[in-house]
Write a protein that holds these residues in place. Sequence first.
Motif, PDB file in Angstrom:
ATOM      1  N   LEU A  12       4.305  21.508   1.543  1.00  0.00           N
ATOM      2  CA  LEU A  12       4.479  20.727   0.135  1.00  0.00           C
ATOM      3  C   LEU A  12       3.567  20.334  -0.669  1.00  0.00           C
ATOM      4  O   LEU A  12       2.671  19.916   0.082  1.00  0.00           O
ATOM      5  N   THR A  13       3.354  20.522  -2.022  1.00  0.00           N
ATOM      6  CA  THR A  13       2.498  19.961  -2.932  1.00  0.00           C
ATOM      7  C   THR A  13       2.529  18.330  -2.844  1.00  0.00           C
ATOM      8  O   THR A  13       3.544  17.537  -3.222  1.00  0.00           O
ATOM      9  N   THR A  14       1.076  18.009  -2.744  1.00  0.00           N
ATOM     10  CA  THR A  14       1.104  15.897  -3.018  1.00  0.00           C
ATOM     11  C   THR A  14      -0.480  16.086  -3.107  1.00  0.00           C
ATOM     12  O   THR A  14      -1.599  17.117  -3.324  1.00  0.00           O
ATOM     13  N   ILE A  15      -0.992  15.498  -4.841  1.00  0.00           N
ATOM     14  CA  ILE A  15      -1.757  15.971  -5.732  1.00  0.00           C
ATOM     15  C   ILE A  15      -2.378  14.569  -5.758  1.00  0.00           C
ATOM     16  O   ILE A  15      -1.475  13.431  -5.599  1.00  0.00           O
ATOM     17  N   VAL A  16      -3.751  14.112  -4.480  1.00  0.00           N
ATOM     18  CA  VAL A  16      -4.051  13.143  -4.175  1.00  0.00           C
ATOM     19  C   VAL A  16      -4.550  12.337  -5.005  1.00  0.00           C
ATOM     20  O   VAL A  16      -4.872  11.111  -5.626  1.00  0.00           O
ATOM     21  N   SER A  17      -5.564  12.536  -6.570  1.00  0.00           N
ATOM     22  CA  SER A  17      -6.290  12.813  -8.034  1.00  0.00           C
ATOM     23  C   SER A  17      -6.316  12.912  -9.090  1.00  0.00           C
ATOM     24  O   SER A  17      -5.856  14.770  -8.989  1.00  0.00           O
ATOM     25  N   THR A  18      -5.993  13.067  -9.799  1.00  0.00           N
ATOM     26  CA  THR A  18      -6.179  13.808 -11.171  1.00  0.00           C
ATOM     27  C   THR A  18      -7.552  14.468 -11.478  1.00  0.00           C
ATOM     28  O   THR A  18      -8.788  14.373 -10.411  1.00  0.00           O
ATOM     29  N   GLY A  19      -7.219  15.684 -11.118  1.00  0.00           N
ATOM     30  CA  GLY A  19      -8.620  16.901 -10.704  1.00  0.00           C
ATOM     31  C   GLY A  19      -8.312  17.185 -10.045  1.00  0.00           C
ATOM     32  O   GLY A  19      -9.387  18.501  -9.825  1.00  0.00           O
ATOM     33  N   ALA A  20      -8.102  16.325  -7.754  1.00  0.00           N
ATOM     34  CA  ALA A  20      -8.457  16.924  -7.566  1.00  0.00           C
ATOM     35  C   ALA A  20      -7.529  18.360  -6.747  1.00  0.00           C
ATOM     36  O   ALA A  20      -6.691  18.466  -7.546  1.00  0.00           O
ATOM     37  N   ALA A  21      -8.301  18.874  -5.226  1.00  0.00           N
ATOM     38  CA  ALA A  21      -7.155  19.222  -5.322  1.00  0.00           C
ATOM     39  C   ALA A  21      -5.865  19.152  -4.190  1.00  0.00           C
ATOM     40  O   ALA A  21      -6.302  17.803  -3.953  1.00  0.00           O
ATOM     41  N   PRO A  22      -4.883  20.090  -4.697  1.00  0.00           N
ATOM     42  CA  PRO A  22      -3.866  19.152  -4.368  1.00  0.00           C
ATOM     43  C   PRO A  22      -4.031  19.378  -2.554  1.00  0.00           C
ATOM     44  O   PRO A  22      -4.009  20.966  -2.051  1.00  0.00           O
ATOM     45  N   VAL A  23      -3.517  18.559  -1.996  1.00  0.00           N
ATOM     46  CA  VAL A  23      -3.996  18.537  -0.323  1.00  0.00           C
ATOM     47  C   VAL A  23      -1.736  18.406  -0.160  1.00  0.00           C
ATOM     48  O   VAL A  23      -1.195  18.129   0.271  1.00  0.00           O
ATOM     49  N   HIS A  24      -2.227  19.559   1.814  1.00  0.00           N
ATOM     50  CA  HIS A  24      -0.827  18.841   2.366  1.00  0.00           C
ATOM     51  C   HIS A  24      -1.111  18.545   3.312  1.00  0.00           C
ATOM     52  O   HIS A  24      -1.101  18.955   4.751  1.00  0.00           O
ATOM     53  N   PRO A  25      -1.127  17.402   3.109  1.00  0.00           N
ATOM     54  CA  PRO A  25      -1.600  16.527   4.759  1.00  0.00           C
ATOM     55  C   PRO A  25      -0.751  17.205   6.192  1.00  0.00           C
ATOM     56  O   PRO A  25      -0.876  16.628   7.201  1.00  0.00           O
ATOM     57  N   GLU A  26       0.920  17.155   5.680  1.00  0.00           N
ATOM     58  CA  GLU A  26       1.788  17.214   6.417  1.00  0.00           C
ATOM     59  C   GLU A  26       1.917  18.101   7.270  1.00  0.00           C
ATOM     60  O   GLU A  26       2.698  18.162   8.620  1.00  0.00           O
ATOM     61  N   VAL A  27       0.844  19.216   7.176  1.00  0.00           N
ATOM     62  CA  VAL A  27       0.651  20.500   7.926  1.00  0.00           C
ATOM     63  C   VAL A  27       0.382  20.064   9.444  1.00  0.00           C
ATOM     64  O   VAL A  27       0.222  21.336   9.686  1.00  0.00           O
ATOM     65  N   LEU A  28      -0.844  18.861   9.149  1.00  0.00           N
ATOM     66  CA  LEU A  28      -1.619  18.999  10.449  1.00  0.00           C
ATOM     67  C   LEU A  28      -1.287  17.787  11.028  1.00  0.00           C
ATOM     68  O   LEU A  28       0.209  17.151  11.144  1.00  0.00           O
ATOM     69  N   ASN A  29      -1.570  17.849  12.368  1.00  0.00           N
ATOM     70  CA  ASN A  29      -0.786  16.786  13.372  1.00  0.00           C
ATOM     71  C   ASN A  29      -1.545  16.080  12.911  1.00  0.00           C
ATOM     72  O   ASN A  29      -2.519  15.470  12.213  1.00  0.00           O
ATOM     73  N   GLU A  30      -0.998  15.030  13.298  1.00  0.00           N
ATOM     74  CA  GLU A  30      -2.015  13.080  13.295  1.00  0.00           C
ATOM     75  C   GLU A  30      -3.108  12.748  13.436  1.00  0.00           C
ATOM     76  O   GLU A  30      -4.385  12.832  12.705  1.00  0.00           O
ATOM     77  N   LYS A  31      -3.731  13.688  14.530  1.00  0.00           N
ATOM     78  CA  LYS A  31      -5.076  13.754  15.465  1.00  0.00           C
ATOM     79  C   LYS A  31      -5.875  14.376  14.077  1.00  0.00           C
ATOM     80  O   LYS A  31      -6.894  13.637  13.972  1.00  0.00           O
ATOM     81  N   LEU A  32      -5.289  15.323  13.841  1.00  0.00           N
ATOM     82  CA  LEU A  32      -6.215  16.425  12.729  1.00  0.00           C
ATOM     83  C   LEU A  32      -6.202  16.268  11.363  1.00  0.00           C
ATOM     84  O   LEU A  32      -7.360  16.307  10.860  1.00  0.00           O
ATOM     85  N   GLN A  33      -5.299  15.092  10.933  1.00  0.00           N
ATOM     86  CA  GLN A  33      -5.192  14.953   9.418  1.00  0.00           C
ATOM     87  C   GLN A  33      -6.475  13.398   9.687  1.00  0.00           C
ATOM     88  O   GLN A  33      -7.424  13.407   8.618  1.00  0.00           O
ATOM     89  N   ARG A  34      -6.724  12.872  10.425  1.00  0.00           N
ATOM     90  CA  ARG A  34      -7.494  12.097  10.443  1.00  0.00           C
ATOM     91  C   ARG A  34      -9.488  12.514  10.653  1.00  0.00           C
ATOM     92  O   ARG A  34      -9.742  12.039   9.671  1.00  0.00           O
ATOM     93  N   TYR A  35      -9.047  13.693  11.433  1.00  0.00           N
ATOM     94  CA  TYR A  35     -10.113  14.527  11.600  1.00  0.00           C
ATOM     95  C   TYR A  35     -10.804  14.998   9.869  1.00  0.00           C
ATOM     96  O   TYR A  35     -12.552  14.487   9.664  1.00  0.00           O
ATOM     97  N   VAL A  36      -9.514  15.629   9.707  1.00  0.00           N
ATOM     98  CA  VAL A  36      -9.797  16.485   8.252  1.00  0.00           C
ATOM     99  C   VAL A  36     -10.239  15.377   7.017  1.00  0.00           C
ATOM    100  O   VAL A  36     -11.579  16.088   6.376  1.00  0.00           O
ATOM    101  N   ALA A  37     -10.153  14.520   7.226  1.00  0.00           N
ATOM    102  CA  ALA A  37     -10.036  12.937   6.270  1.00  0.00           C
ATOM    103  C   ALA A  37     -11.947  13.085   6.813  1.00  0.00           C
ATOM    104  O   ALA A  37     -12.251  12.609   5.244  1.00  0.00           O
ATOM    105  N   ALA A  38     -11.931  13.005   7.328  1.00  0.00           N
ATOM    106  CA  ALA A  38     -13.352  12.540   8.562  1.00  0.00           C
ATOM    107  C   ALA A  38     -14.442  13.136   7.855  1.00  0.00           C
ATOM    108  O   ALA A  38     -15.637  13.313   7.159  1.00  0.00           O
ATOM    109  N   ARG A  39     -13.977  14.923   7.491  1.00  0.00           N
ATOM    110  CA  ARG A  39     -14.769  15.704   7.174  1.00  0.00           C
ATOM    111  C   ARG A  39     -14.499  16.077   5.770  1.00  0.00           C
ATOM    112  O   ARG A  39     -15.649  16.331   5.036  1.00  0.00           O
ATOM    113  N   ILE A  40     -13.493  15.784   5.864  1.00  0.00           N
ATOM    114  CA  ILE A  40     -14.068  15.654   3.447  1.00  0.00           C
ATOM    115  C   ILE A  40     -14.712  15.027   3.001  1.00  0.00           C
ATOM    116  O   ILE A  40     -15.349  14.783   2.052  1.00  0.00           O
ATOM    117  N   GLY A  41     -14.999  13.484   3.350  1.00  0.00           N
ATOM    118  CA  GLY A  41     -15.673  12.792   3.697  1.00  0.00           C
ATOM    119  C   GLY A  41     -16.729  12.791   3.634  1.00  0.00           C
ATOM    120  O   GLY A  41     -18.220  12.047   2.645  1.00  0.00           O
TER     121      GLY A  41
END
Length: 235
Positions: A12-41
């Motif tokens: 499912l598509t989720t737009i996190v902010s105007t002009g940002a790439a759409p992301v689908h955090p629900e495709v990741l398990n919870e631990k990976l969601q946190r890991y990926v968020a840190a890497r995006i930072g």
Amino acid sequence: MFRRRLAAFGILTTIVSTGAAPVHPEVLNEKLQRYVAARIGEFDNIPNERRKQLGRLAAYIRDNVRLNRPARLTFICTHNSRRSQLCQIWAATAAAYYGVPRVEAFSGGTEVTAFNSRAVAALQRAGFAINDPKPTPNPRYRVSWHVDGPELECFSKVYHDASNPKSDFCAVMTCSQADKLCPNVQGASKRISLPYDDPKAFDGTPQEAGQYDERCRQIAHEILFTFSEVAKPKR
């Protein structure tokens, strides 16, 4: 098989902010969601010269997607045991996270060894679900970023193995040695040099786990950055 599983999994598509790439955090398990968020930072930490190479990879993927063609990526290092495996897994994960269709990620080497257990452990610490295969000289691991699948079967192989594409793919050289040993990768429509330092140099030292984790982090944030560029909405 991988494409069918991914299509069945759904996103499912989720737009996190105007002009940002759409992301689908629900495709990741919870631990990976946190890991990926840190890497995006960490995207701002990528040097400009490195961004240029990642931009070439993003352009290859984007061009194929826009033409409704599969974007086949074969990551190549000497033994297909560490860096190329990490890149393949993160490319498949990043494609799912950013909802980039028709991406097919592969890996291979110039010789066969085994998917190194230290690299496997680094992926597990990041949050991937990986099975404990039967002990063989070249075990086959099943790797998943979500409890409900999909899965990648990962094992060491040469880049021209029967399971890898034979034409119309991008050869991404993840180590300098393989880059030199393979001046021509037969069947590749594009070739990109994207070398990473080998954590193998720290095997058996107190720094071993930390270095494998660092290489996993670097590959994760660079591959995620690449796919974020592919997925940016048109302006």
